[in-house]
Motif scaffolding. Structure first.
Motif, PDB file in Angstrom:
ATOM      1  N   MET B   1      -0.299 -15.388 -16.247  1.00  0.00           N
ATOM      2  CA  MET B   1      -0.382 -14.989 -14.833  1.00  0.00           C
ATOM      3  C   MET B   1      -0.868 -16.168 -14.005  1.00  0.00           C
ATOM      4  SD  MET B   1      -0.600 -11.879 -12.990  1.00  0.00           S
ATOM      5  CE  MET B   1      -0.861 -11.604 -11.244  1.00  0.00           C
ATOM      6  N   ARG B   2      -0.171 -16.408 -12.929  1.00  0.00           N
ATOM      7  CA  ARG B   2      -0.633 -17.425 -11.996  1.00  0.00           C
ATOM      8  C   ARG B   2      -1.702 -16.793 -11.100  1.00  0.00           C
ATOM      9  NH1 ARG B   2       2.543 -22.056 -11.324  1.00  0.00           N
ATOM     10  NH2 ARG B   2       4.185 -22.092 -12.894  1.00  0.00           N
ATOM     11  N   GLN B   3      -2.810 -17.463 -10.989  1.00  0.00           N
ATOM     12  CA  GLN B   3      -3.936 -16.862 -10.276  1.00  0.00           C
ATOM     13  C   GLN B   3      -3.630 -16.652  -8.794  1.00  0.00           C
ATOM     14  OE1 GLN B   3      -7.576 -18.495 -11.706  1.00  0.00           O
ATOM     15  NE2 GLN B   3      -8.860 -17.281 -10.327  1.00  0.00           N
ATOM     16  N   SER B   4      -2.680 -17.424  -8.272  1.00  0.00           N
ATOM     17  CA  SER B   4      -2.305 -17.230  -6.863  1.00  0.00           C
ATOM     18  C   SER B   4      -1.692 -15.842  -6.651  1.00  0.00           C
ATOM     19  CB  SER B   4      -1.315 -18.323  -6.425  1.00  0.00           C
ATOM     20  OG  SER B   4      -0.196 -18.345  -7.283  1.00  0.00           O
ATOM     21  N   ASN B   5      -1.202 -15.222  -7.728  1.00  0.00           N
ATOM     22  CA  ASN B   5      -0.632 -13.866  -7.619  1.00  0.00           C
ATOM     23  C   ASN B   5      -1.603 -12.766  -8.033  1.00  0.00           C
ATOM     24  OD1 ASN B   5       1.865 -14.885  -6.836  1.00  0.00           O
ATOM     25  ND2 ASN B   5       2.540 -15.117  -8.968  1.00  0.00           N
ATOM     26  N   LEU B   6      -2.777 -13.156  -8.487  1.00  0.00           N
ATOM     27  CA  LEU B   6      -3.726 -12.164  -9.018  1.00  0.00           C
ATOM     28  C   LEU B   6      -4.583 -11.598  -7.892  1.00  0.00           C
ATOM     29  CD1 LEU B   6      -5.040 -10.843 -11.583  1.00  0.00           C
ATOM     30  CD2 LEU B   6      -6.666 -12.745 -11.539  1.00  0.00           C
ATOM     31  N   PHE B   7      -4.666 -10.286  -7.842  1.00  0.00           N
ATOM     32  CA  PHE B   7      -5.554  -9.656  -6.855  1.00  0.00           C
ATOM     33  C   PHE B   7      -6.946  -9.572  -7.475  1.00  0.00           C
ATOM     34  CE2 PHE B   7      -7.156  -5.759  -4.604  1.00  0.00           C
ATOM     35  CZ  PHE B   7      -7.289  -6.372  -3.378  1.00  0.00           C
ATOM     36  N   MET B   8      -7.782 -10.550  -7.109  1.00  0.00           N
ATOM     37  CA  MET B   8      -9.131 -10.659  -7.685  1.00  0.00           C
ATOM     38  C   MET B   8     -10.073 -11.005  -6.538  1.00  0.00           C
ATOM     39  SD  MET B   8     -10.482 -13.606 -10.333  1.00  0.00           S
ATOM     40  CE  MET B   8     -12.251 -13.737 -10.686  1.00  0.00           C
ATOM     41  N   PRO B   9     -10.418  -9.970  -5.749  1.00  0.00           N
ATOM     42  CA  PRO B   9     -11.237 -10.240  -4.556  1.00  0.00           C
ATOM     43  C   PRO B   9     -12.701 -10.502  -4.928  1.00  0.00           C
ATOM     44  CG  PRO B   9     -10.758  -7.898  -4.709  1.00  0.00           C
ATOM     45  CD  PRO B   9     -10.093  -8.544  -5.890  1.00  0.00           C
ATOM     46  N   ILE B  25     -21.898  -8.165 -11.597  1.00  0.00           N
ATOM     47  CA  ILE B  25     -20.847  -9.087 -12.048  1.00  0.00           C
ATOM     48  C   ILE B  25     -19.466  -8.497 -11.804  1.00  0.00           C
ATOM     49  CG2 ILE B  25     -19.842 -10.177 -14.113  1.00  0.00           C
ATOM     50  CD1 ILE B  25     -22.801 -10.384 -15.152  1.00  0.00           C
ATOM     51  N   MET B  26     -19.314  -7.204 -12.077  1.00  0.00           N
ATOM     52  CA  MET B  26     -17.994  -6.595 -11.898  1.00  0.00           C
ATOM     53  C   MET B  26     -17.609  -6.474 -10.419  1.00  0.00           C
ATOM     54  SD  MET B  26     -17.134  -4.039 -14.993  1.00  0.00           S
ATOM     55  CE  MET B  26     -18.679  -3.364 -15.500  1.00  0.00           C
ATOM     56  N   LEU B  27     -18.604  -6.311  -9.554  1.00  0.00           N
ATOM     57  CA  LEU B  27     -18.292  -6.324  -8.122  1.00  0.00           C
ATOM     58  C   LEU B  27     -17.974  -7.748  -7.666  1.00  0.00           C
ATOM     59  CD1 LEU B  27     -20.958  -3.892  -6.598  1.00  0.00           C
ATOM     60  CD2 LEU B  27     -18.481  -3.524  -6.734  1.00  0.00           C
ATOM     61  N   ARG B  28     -18.820  -8.691  -8.058  1.00  0.00           N
ATOM     62  CA  ARG B  28     -18.621 -10.078  -7.619  1.00  0.00           C
ATOM     63  C   ARG B  28     -17.302 -10.643  -8.127  1.00  0.00           C
ATOM     64  NH1 ARG B  28     -22.701 -13.580  -9.602  1.00  0.00           N
ATOM     65  NH2 ARG B  28     -21.179 -15.086  -8.851  1.00  0.00           N
ATOM     66  N   GLY B  29     -16.915 -10.263  -9.349  1.00  0.00           N
ATOM     67  CA  GLY B  29     -15.685 -10.784  -9.940  1.00  0.00           C
ATOM     68  C   GLY B  29     -14.421 -10.050  -9.499  1.00  0.00           C
ATOM     69  N   GLY B  30     -14.568  -9.070  -8.597  1.00  0.00           N
ATOM     70  CA  GLY B  30     -13.373  -8.332  -8.165  1.00  0.00           C
ATOM     71  C   GLY B  30     -12.781  -7.476  -9.274  1.00  0.00           C
ATOM     72  N   TYR B  31     -13.625  -7.026 -10.183  1.00  0.00           N
ATOM     73  CA  TYR B  31     -13.148  -6.144 -11.253  1.00  0.00           C
ATOM     74  C   TYR B  31     -12.998  -4.713 -10.755  1.00  0.00           C
ATOM     75  CZ  TYR B  31     -14.109  -9.654 -14.884  1.00  0.00           C
ATOM     76  OH  TYR B  31     -14.098 -10.777 -15.661  1.00  0.00           O
ATOM     77  N   ILE B  32     -13.979  -4.282  -9.991  1.00  0.00           N
ATOM     78  CA  ILE B  32     -14.013  -2.884  -9.564  1.00  0.00           C
ATOM     79  C   ILE B  32     -14.424  -2.807  -8.102  1.00  0.00           C
ATOM     80  CG2 ILE B  32     -14.548  -1.907 -11.837  1.00  0.00           C
ATOM     81  CD1 ILE B  32     -17.518  -1.757 -10.920  1.00  0.00           C
ATOM     82  N   ARG B  33     -14.088  -1.702  -7.467  1.00  0.00           N
ATOM     83  CA  ARG B  33     -14.570  -1.378  -6.134  1.00  0.00           C
ATOM     84  C   ARG B  33     -14.886   0.108  -6.103  1.00  0.00           C
ATOM     85  NH1 ARG B  33     -15.329  -5.970  -5.724  1.00  0.00           N
ATOM     86  NH2 ARG B  33     -14.536  -7.421  -4.159  1.00  0.00           N
ATOM     87  N   GLN B  34     -15.976   0.450  -5.451  1.00  0.00           N
ATOM     88  CA  GLN B  34     -16.332   1.863  -5.322  1.00  0.00           C
ATOM     89  C   GLN B  34     -15.457   2.521  -4.257  1.00  0.00           C
ATOM     90  OE1 GLN B  34     -20.494   3.524  -5.608  1.00  0.00           O
ATOM     91  NE2 GLN B  34     -20.111   3.971  -3.461  1.00  0.00           N
ATOM     92  N   LEU B  43      -9.588  -2.690 -10.543  1.00  0.00           N
ATOM     93  CA  LEU B  43      -8.643  -3.703 -10.073  1.00  0.00           C
ATOM     94  C   LEU B  43      -8.080  -4.442 -11.295  1.00  0.00           C
ATOM     95  CD1 LEU B  43     -10.395  -4.766  -6.760  1.00  0.00           C
ATOM     96  CD2 LEU B  43      -8.833  -2.884  -7.237  1.00  0.00           C
ATOM     97  N   PRO B  44      -7.112  -5.367 -11.085  1.00  0.00           N
ATOM     98  CA  PRO B  44      -6.377  -5.895 -12.243  1.00  0.00           C
ATOM     99  C   PRO B  44      -7.242  -6.403 -13.397  1.00  0.00           C
ATOM    100  CG  PRO B  44      -5.239  -6.519 -10.250  1.00  0.00           C
ATOM    101  CD  PRO B  44      -6.512  -5.820  -9.818  1.00  0.00           C
ATOM    102  N   LEU B  45      -8.303  -7.149 -13.124  1.00  0.00           N
ATOM    103  CA  LEU B  45      -9.109  -7.689 -14.229  1.00  0.00           C
ATOM    104  C   LEU B  45      -9.730  -6.569 -15.067  1.00  0.00           C
ATOM    105  CD1 LEU B  45     -11.091 -10.810 -12.943  1.00  0.00           C
ATOM    106  CD2 LEU B  45      -9.017 -10.744 -14.328  1.00  0.00           C
TER     107      LEU B  45
END
Lengths: 566, 566
Positions: B1-9, B25-34, B43-45
């Motif tokens: 996966m090219r990171q430019s296409n990854l939704f990782m806010p 960590i999961m919020l900061r890394g864009g893993y999850i959102r409440q 989210l994707p990660l």
């Protein structure tokens, strides 16, 4: 898998309450069981098909750069208030309050959830185009759940959402999704027609449905012989070919028509053709406006078209009490003359060319004959408000329309900025200006697709699963479990074939009749029967659509399997 | 996966309301959102980690012959009425009515659903042993959802159910599940301790929890140094080593202790040690019985043990109003003498060896000193009702107990016939006699496990994912996107490595600092930095737990990756 370990509770009898063929087969084959109305358990066989279909979706989404996520099922009602859909969705939405009394709902679709995530986490045109999807359980409290997985209250859905910084990006995303959907359906073995569709409560104007022709379908598509035109009947353009001969207007005449309510009754009683009667239907629009809809007697009002023409959220035919209270007349007696109570009079185009026609007199049991437009009443607006009829010319090639019963298995929408504007999902464009994100939404009814596959691939005694979604690719059926030659060959084949294929090995101590009946329900693309000739290394091979099995050696079998399954 | 296409806010700042490190960590890394309290979007990660964990579960379940199915989320309340759990489950259960007013609920667990399917579809001992499982979203309306995925109201759970025709079959199934769970946790990189646990509302008597030691845990396990004993604190046996010197009984004496409510206050005021005070706690049991619980002043009542001792469905401490109305005394003044209002007096074993102790006088602000068992009041039953203390000897090797904070990630139960008897799930045994099916149930909190993994594998600036669940195995980070040598090498490595591994390629036009900070949050087992030496075919390689990167050639890199990742 050894069948002795498989939980596959087959039924000998077809359950009386299962109407659709696919529903019957899935119950008989132990694929599914109902837990409560319209809510099913997927037993091992069905779950395998479901997972294979999901796997195909994952692969095809991956190819177009659409990334998988998972949104919650439980959503706060406030999210749907923001989009304005909370009130629109009506009784189909499951609503609940949590322990603190906060209103919540079970997601029937997820435009709001995705839009909200994008609104909060996407800032720049550089982050687009972007596409996300999930495969998830959805909930809709259908009034009449039926036909097994075809119309359930809880179902598995794939739903994708695209976000773009320009219309061009949206178009490219939409085209990519459409192509991916065509691949998905082809790989799942579902024959589909892409048809023009209504966007309904989804918003947006431009949408395409994927319709799978099947007897158990609840939709009708109108298409022509060559397929150059195809639309959901509720959206199909109607080209009216009837022409009334020009006449001079005659004097308006009030006629007593006691007890005559329907067009057929009035035509009979008044000795006029239905094409000379104009039907007046009173609609309550958005629960406030009284709209009188006029249409020629031989046509039916199409409420989807009417909704679009009125640009309203909801409409319904006035009930008998309302009709009486508003117009003073009962059903059959309502009409457009002196109808000051109507907030609007809208007429189907078929009313335009008529003269000296019959309308209700706004008095129970009376009609006006020789009514004429403009002279006796005014119409605020004309539009195509009618349901197309079979045989009418299609709007593309003017070939006769024919109707096909079908199942909606997919629906893709160009939503535009419908959600992003109301929910404030904006990005900064190249000039640093805030713009609403341009959205698309895409959905496949995955569990419903299982029913569509079975509908399209049913056999006399079961189903012939397409190879990519078959719960098992090969079904090894050993005739006698106490025959060592058979057991040896079966075990050998099971071990070898399992390296490459999903193999189900019927190792149960059951009669041949039971085994074959169950094999028809498993519907593996290749059935291998290991019987008397096992000692010579000869097996019988049959596909579910074939009447007769053919004998072949183990080597021939391997070549056969490779050719058929890859 | 090219990171430019990854939704990782990603977030630069740690959200103020996130307490647990894994949540941060999961919020900061864009893993999850409440999305709403205790309800998250993956989210994707995070979704990739979730799917990999689910894949590991699928493989391990397959190995032990446990077959995957999918049950509904929406369940009819009648199903839970049958098992008797509808009333027991309380406010934690999400309840709703459908459009026809039928009471429904969102499944917090699925014993009833599986038992019902088995009751209707399994007939003979020949069909057993059988094991089924699902990985599915579950719902519990937690009063205080918190710590991100650790205690959510909607969460992903793997739940399995075993059905057996004999106790031996159940034991074998339970052992197989336990071994599979140990493999699953090991492969997911979660260090777990199997501990003795309470079966709670699940029923059955024999259960084991898998506890993952972590600072953010909400559970406490009591274990010894060698690990020969480990129990959830709520079940840990307490061995009391305190011995009061024998004394002759003295005369009962009523003492005024105005304003003294707690044990500490009374000890201070009356100049006695806490071990000479007996605490009396009034419980309302099953909302009807008044049970007085006695325990030595230095110990705390353990309500799980009390529930087991009383064999009740629910219990709670009487509130101040009830206390006054029933005993006539306020808090601190209640006691066992002349307590005719008590339906039962039950005492912890620590009360047994005492003499001349203090109890409440059933009069606000008064105590009895020199109380003696049997002489002054009678106890109906003695039991271990106390929470173990750290340092007490464990019941196996008598080593000092130590407490560890931990996260419950799995729980397995020998349910026996608890559900099958009440719900009528019977089979015909070898003698043709109907017997209740013998059941086990098994669960892993899959989404919670994500938090446990991050808790256990956090680094200074992010996470070091265990290799089998890492969202990406290799993270290629290109320093300068406008350097052709770097781009060529990055593309070459991306193409080659992607054939074998999940590779994320950071192709974004971002500063090195941003890229490294994000890479810490992605936490891939191998980070490859492509920088200045790209033209010489040299890259920098680093694992997330290492401080420094090492330079290596492309060939060395491949060998390195094979060694680390396989």
């Amino acid at each position: 898998m050894r069948q002795s370990n498989l939980f596959m509770p087959t039924l000998k009898e077809t359950p009386a309450d299962a109407v659709a063929k696919s529903h019957q087969i899935m119950l008989r084959g132990g694929y599914i069981r109902q837990v409560t109305a319209g809510v099913y358990a997927y037993l091992p066989l069905a779950y395998r098909v479901l997972r294979k279909a999901e796997g195909i979706i994952e692969q095809e989404m991956d190819k177009i750069g659409c990334t998988e996520v998972l949104m919650p099922h439980l959503l706060p009602a406030t999210l749907w208030e923001e989009s304005g859909r909370l009130s629109k969705y009506g009784a189909e939405m499951f609503r609940l309050n949590d322990r603190h009394g906060r209103p919540s709902l079970l997601g029937p679709t997820h435009e709001e959830t995705f839009t909200e995530i994008i609104a909060k986490n996407l800032k720049s045109y550089k982050q687009m185009p972007i596409m996300l999807y999930q495969t998830q359980t959805k909930f809709r409290d259908e009034n009449r759940p039926r036909f097994g997985l075809l119309r359930g209250r809880e179902f598995v859905m794939h739903d994708g959402y695209s976000f773009a910084a320009s219309r061009e990006q949206l178009d490219a995303q939409f085209d990519a999704q459409k192509a991916a959907y065509e691949n998905i359906f082809a790989r799942c073995g579902v024959e589909v027609r892409p048809v023009i569709a209504d966007s309904g409560t989804m918003g947006g104007k431009n949408s395409t449905e994927f319709q799978a022709p099947a007897a158990a379908g609840e939709d009708t598509i109108a298409t022509n012989e060559t397929g150059t035109y195809a639309a959901n009947l509720e959206m199909a353009v109607s080209i009216d070919t009837f022409k009334q001969e020009p006449e001079d207007p005659k004097a308006l005449e009030k006629v007593a028509t006691p007890g005559q309510e329907t067009i057929a009754q009035l035509a009979e009683f008044m000795h006029v053709p239905a094409t000379r009667i104009v039907k007046s239907v009173l609609y309550i629009v958005d629960e406030k406006d009284k709209v009188l809809v006029l249409i020629r007697g031989d046509k039916e009002v199409n409420e989807v078209k009417l909704t679009h023409a009125l640009d309203c959220d909801s409409l319904r035919v006035a009930n008998d009490d309302e009709l009486k209270a508003i117009t003073g007349a009962a059903k059959g007696g309502v009409g457009p003359i002196k109808a000051a109570w109507a907030d609007k009079i809208i007429a189907d185009e078929t009313v335009k060319g008529l003269s000296n026609f019959v309308v209700g007199a706004n008095e129970t049991g009376f009609q006006y004959a020789n009514t004429n437009l403009d002279r006796d009443f005014k119409v605020d607006e004309f539009a195509d408000l009618r349901t197309a009829n079979e045989g009418e010319p299609d709007p593309v090639d003017h070939l006769p329309l024919k109707f096909i019963t079908s199942i909606e298995v997919g629906h893709i929408f160009k939503l535009g900025t419908y959600y992003t504007e109301t929910m404030g999902a904006k990005f900064l464009d190249q000039n640093g200006k805030a713009q609403p994100v341009i959205m698309g939404s895409y959905g496949i009814g995955v569990s419903r697709m299982l029913s569509a596959i079975v509908e399209q691939h049913q056999t006399e005694h079961g189903v012939a699963w397409p190879k990519e979604v078959a719960p098992y690719s090969i079904h090894l059926v050993q005739m006698k479990m106490n025959d060592d030659a058979q057991t040896d060959l079966a075990n050998k084949l099971y071990d070898e074939l399992s390296k490459k294929y999903d193999v189900l090995y019927d190792d149960r101590k059951e009669r041949a009749g039971v085994k074959f009946a169950d094999a028809d329900l498993v519907g593996a693309p290749i059935r291998i029967t290991i019987g008397k000739k096992a000692k010579d290394g000869i097996v019988e091979v049959k596909q579910p659509t074939e009447d007769k099995a053919q004998e072949m050696s183990v080597d021939e079998l391997k070549a056969y399997a490779t050719e058929l399954l890859g």
